[in-house]
Design an enzyme around this catalytic site. Structure first.
Site, short mmCIF file in Angstrom:
data_model
loop_
_atom_site.label_atom_id
_atom_site.label_comp_id
_atom_site.label_asym_id
_atom_site.label_seq_id
_atom_site.Cartn_x
_atom_site.Cartn_y
_atom_site.Cartn_z
N GLU A 72 0.81 -1.18 -0.07
CA GLU A 72 -0.03 0.04 -0.02
C GLU A 72 0.99 1.38 -0.09
OE1 GLU A 72 -3.18 -0.19 2.87
OE2 GLU A 72 -3.55 1.95 2.85
N LYS A 77 -6.92 -0.98 11.64
CA LYS A 77 -6.33 -1.61 10.43
C LYS A 77 -5.26 -0.38 10.03
CE LYS A 77 -5.86 -1.87 5.71
NZ LYS A 77 -4.96 -0.66 4.97
N ASP A 84 4.66 -14.31 11.61
CA ASP A 84 3.27 -15.00 11.32
C ASP A 84 2.20 -14.00 11.60
OD1 ASP A 84 0.88 -16.16 11.26
OD2 ASP A 84 1.66 -17.98 11.98
N HIS A 119 -2.55 10.40 -0.15
CA HIS A 119 -2.66 8.98 -0.75
C HIS A 119 -3.00 9.04 -2.16
CE1 HIS A 119 -3.41 4.98 1.20
NE2 HIS A 119 -4.13 4.80 0.01
#
Ligand code: NAD
Length: 418
Positions: free
Chosen positions: A83, A260, A276, A374
């Protein structure tokens, strides 16, 4: 002491960036060669041994976040993420935190929890038998790992708790294991399996599952930082960030997105160091809901001088040995770039990066919104997706930004015109 506040790192080319990282972290020429090739680090043969039915490998960008100071030590932070804007945001957050001394972190010892599901017992009697035999249970568990035993780590405690289910009561026997510098999933599972026959024998019950819990609440890491009021943008911006945080602290729809953003930072470092990531995210989400309502994992408030104070607490099960760390050369090199010497230190870095990321995201949201920055970065992806080469990408990005029309269609039209 090397300094991670490297000016205009983003304007440098790959060779210059690699030289800076090499000098900062003492990388070898061989490390540099692996990084420079940018092939993702593993051959098909290796991939074929790691997973089933392999048909290839899949690489993602690896970038470096600058400016991090954590517990008075400077770090360049490797981040693997697809991202745009995440690495820039982490670097920006760390730059502001640096003014007031950077991040402070504190991690628990690396205790993992192994669970044994015991059926068909009278819980009270079984608990008493298990308590009587706890030394023997721990001995059998610890016989599974000479390495842990030698360094004074390993299984330390056996506890029991009854749960009620639609199929009746069950006794959950838990092993608390200090797994040292590993994530510890395999040793935890091995220990649970090894002690199960004895548990069945002494209780007369039947063991069904024997497995690690990924809810690693005995491996909590806390990070905090003060973000200077003026550098944040003044009192009003600080107040707006706290209002934005209150939204995430009290509304699940906002909290999931807020968390998130934290994962954008934390998981990118976890990916780079071969952790992991599913385990980390599953635990983080459960922890976010520990009060009974899913909430923001960070807390934002003001200190006595009106500066912004950020805190992040995560249950983190990570390692610097074992797993794919010994297999994947890039995971090894990224761990070397960080210069971490223990799993606890790595856990602190991962948490600080999540906090830096959350600062930048919440600040952008509480001021100009995230789309401006962004989309500017996303424009590069769109130009590349349209088929532009590196020179054409710069021009297409510039024109789309000027026109305030950032889309794949426009990128294609502009490419046709060049
Ligand atoms: P691992 O099996 O490679 O074990 C770590 C090894 O490091 C052990 O052999 C240990 O003896 C050795 N070691 C050397 N020095 C050590 C030190 N100072 N401290 C601790 N150990 C030391 O790795 P692991 O951490 O047990 O397992 C991680 C892997 O297991 C990950 O790839 C994960 O995806 C996978 N896994 C996860 C789950 C789950 O999350 N539920 C379940 C099974 C497997």
């Amino acid at each position: 002491m090397p300094d991670s506040s490297i000016s205009k790192f983003f304007e440098k080319d790959q060779k210059e960036r690699l030289t800076i990282v090499k000098n900062f972290a003492g990388l070898s020429n061989e490390d540099l060669e692996i990084l420079e090739k940018a092939t993702g680090g593993i051959s098909f043969d290796k991939a074929d041994k790691m997973v089933e039915n392999a048909i290839g490998t899949f690489s993602l960008p690896l970038g470096i976040a600058t400016n991090f100071k954590i517990n008075d030590k400077d770090y360049l932070i490797p981040m693997v993420i697809e991202e745009p804007s995440v690495i820039a945001a982490a670097s920006k957050g760390a730059k502001i935190a640096r003014i007031k001394g950077g991040f402070k972190v504190k991690a628990d010892e690396s205790f993992s929890i192994g669970q044994i599901q015991l059926l068909n017992v009278d819980s009270e009697k079984a608990i008493s038998k298990i308590n009587e035999s706890s030394d023997e249970i721990l001995e059998i568990a610890n016989a599974q790992s000479n390495t842990l035993s030698k360094i004074g780590k390993g299984a330390k405690e056996v506890t029991c708790r009854e749960i009620q289910t639609d199929s009746g009561p069950m006794l959950i026997v838990e092993l608390l294991i200090d797994v040292g510098d590993a994530m510890g999933a395999n040793i935890t599972n091995s220990m649970c399996e090894a002690v199960s026959p004895l548990i069945e024998k002494i209780t007369g019950g039947k063991v069904l599952l024997k497995i690690l819990s990924n809810y690693s609440t005995r491996r909590i890491v806390k990070a905090s930082a003060i973000f200077e009021k003026e550098a944040v943008g003044g009192e009003e911006v600080v107040d707006n960030i706290i209002l934005a945080y209150q939204f995430a602290a009290n509304d699940v729809y906002r909290a999931v997105t807020h968390n998130k953003g934290i994962m954008n930072g934390s998981i990118a470092v976890a990916n780079a160091t071969g952790q992991d990531s599913r385990a980390i995210e599953a635990a983080a989400n459960a922890y976010a809901a520990r009060s009974g309502q899913y909430r923001s994992l960070t807390e934002w408030s003001k200190d006595s001088e009106g500066n912004l104070l950020g805190k992040l607490e995560l249950p983190l099960s990570v390692g610097i040995v074992g797993g794919i760390i010994n297999v994947h050369p890039l995971a090894k090199i990224c761990t070397k770039i960080l210069g971490v010497e223990s799993a606890k230190e790595l856990a602190g870095v991962i948490t600080a990066t999540g906090l830096a990321q959350n600062y930048s995201a919440i600040r952008a949201l509480a001021t100009e919104g995230i789309q401006k920055g962004h989309m500017r970065l996303h424009a590069r992806n769109l130009a590349a997706a349209a088929g532009a080469n590196p020179q054409q990408i710069d021009e297409i990005v510039m024109r789309m930004t000027q026109e305030n029309n950032i889309s794949l269609n426009r990128a294609k039209e502009l490419l046709d015109q060049i």
